[in-house]
Design an enzyme around this catalytic site. Structure first.
Site, short mmCIF file in Angstrom:
data_model
loop_
_atom_site.label_atom_id
_atom_site.label_comp_id
_atom_site.label_asym_id
_atom_site.label_seq_id
_atom_site.Cartn_x
_atom_site.Cartn_y
_atom_site.Cartn_z
N ASN A 92 -4.73 7.19 -0.87
CA ASN A 92 -4.98 6.73 0.29
C ASN A 92 -4.89 5.25 0.93
OD1 ASN A 92 -6.71 7.50 3.05
ND2 ASN A 92 -7.88 5.88 1.82
N TYR A 158 4.98 -1.49 8.62
CA TYR A 158 4.12 -0.38 8.48
C TYR A 158 4.52 0.98 8.54
CZ TYR A 158 -0.12 2.48 8.74
OH TYR A 158 -1.12 3.68 8.55
N LYS A 162 5.35 4.24 5.84
CA LYS A 162 4.78 5.50 6.08
C LYS A 162 6.11 6.60 6.12
CE LYS A 162 0.68 4.68 5.76
NZ LYS A 162 -0.15 4.77 4.28
#
Length: 250
Positions: A92, A158, A162
């Protein structure tokens, strides 16, 4: 008896925000949990907060450098030494950025890539080695994001990370299936973290109006997805990126 009763989990980025709620919900549902922080001080602070909330038992704090294979292996071994096994890894920990392309420095790009892509790889490798040796399977769950699919107006590093997390998830799911290790991802939408909670109410209302369910997500919404994917109820679910975004499209 909770949905992950008896399982042992490691949650990186577990000292605050969504990660902290994941830790708390796992504890509520019968798991033993090691929360990983960026520093032992922050891990200890999270443990103290959990104790204040009645979760002093069955939890420990670790703080390895998540991009250092030896440090991660040693920290994960300490979890097995404390709790006897490892069943679940929640990758996470993550960092974001909002720089425009023309202003992006390689230092910032590398920082985002290291925490968001390299760290999940290093941690998954360490966890998989333990789970394979145990011969009882396990579950690895990565934190993705809705921006992996839709991008964002700035900070291209970012969403790129992902998108990479989604690819890592699918590939590891296929590779580790023979070892009965399931690998999935959770892709949150706009969620009520400290940053969102600090926004003016009119801005939150404007954001919510673009979400078909009419609200931003709660950290518990995301934690519940992790709980499901970690549980035996998801025993035939692997290679999935589960969107938890209220059907948001941008």
């Amino acid at each position: 008896m909770g949905i992950v009763d008896g399982k042992v989990a490691i949650v990186t980025g577990g000292t605050r925000g969504i990660g902290y709620v994941i830790v708390k919900e796992f504890l509520k549902n019968g798991a033993k949990v090691a929360l990983a922080g960026s520093r032992q001080e922050t891990a200890d602070q999270a443990l103290a907060k959990l104790a204040e909330e009645g979760f002093a038992d069955n939890v420990m704090g670790i703080a390895p450098t998540l991009t250092d294979p030896e440090a991660v292996a040693a920290a994960f071994a300490s979890v097995v030494e404390r709790f006897g096994r490892l069943d679940v890894l929640c990758n996470n920990a993550g960092v974001s950025s909002r720089e425009k392309l023309v202003d992006y420095t390689m230092e910032e790009y590398d920082r985002v890539m290291d925490i968001n892509v390299k760290a999940p790889f290093v941690c998954s490798q360490a966890a998989a080695r333990i789970m394979i040796e145990q011969s009882e399977g396990g579950s690895i769950i990565n934190t993705s994001s809705m921006v992996a699919e839709y991008g964002q107006p700035a900070g291209c590093g970012y969403p790129a990370t992902k998108f990479a997390v989604n690819g890592l998830t699918r590939s590891l799911a296929r590779e580790l299936a023979k070892d009965h290790i399931r690998v999935n991802a959770v892709a949150p939408g706009v969620t009520k973290t400290d940053m969102v909670a600090a926004l003016p109410p009119e801005m939150v209302e404007r954001i919510s109006s673009g979400i078909p369910l009419g609200r931003v997500g709660e950290p518990e919404d995301i934690a519940n997805a992790f709980l499901y994917l970690a549980s035996n109820q998801a025993s035939y679910v692997t290679g999935v990126t589960l969107r938890v975004d209220g059907a948001a499209m941008t």
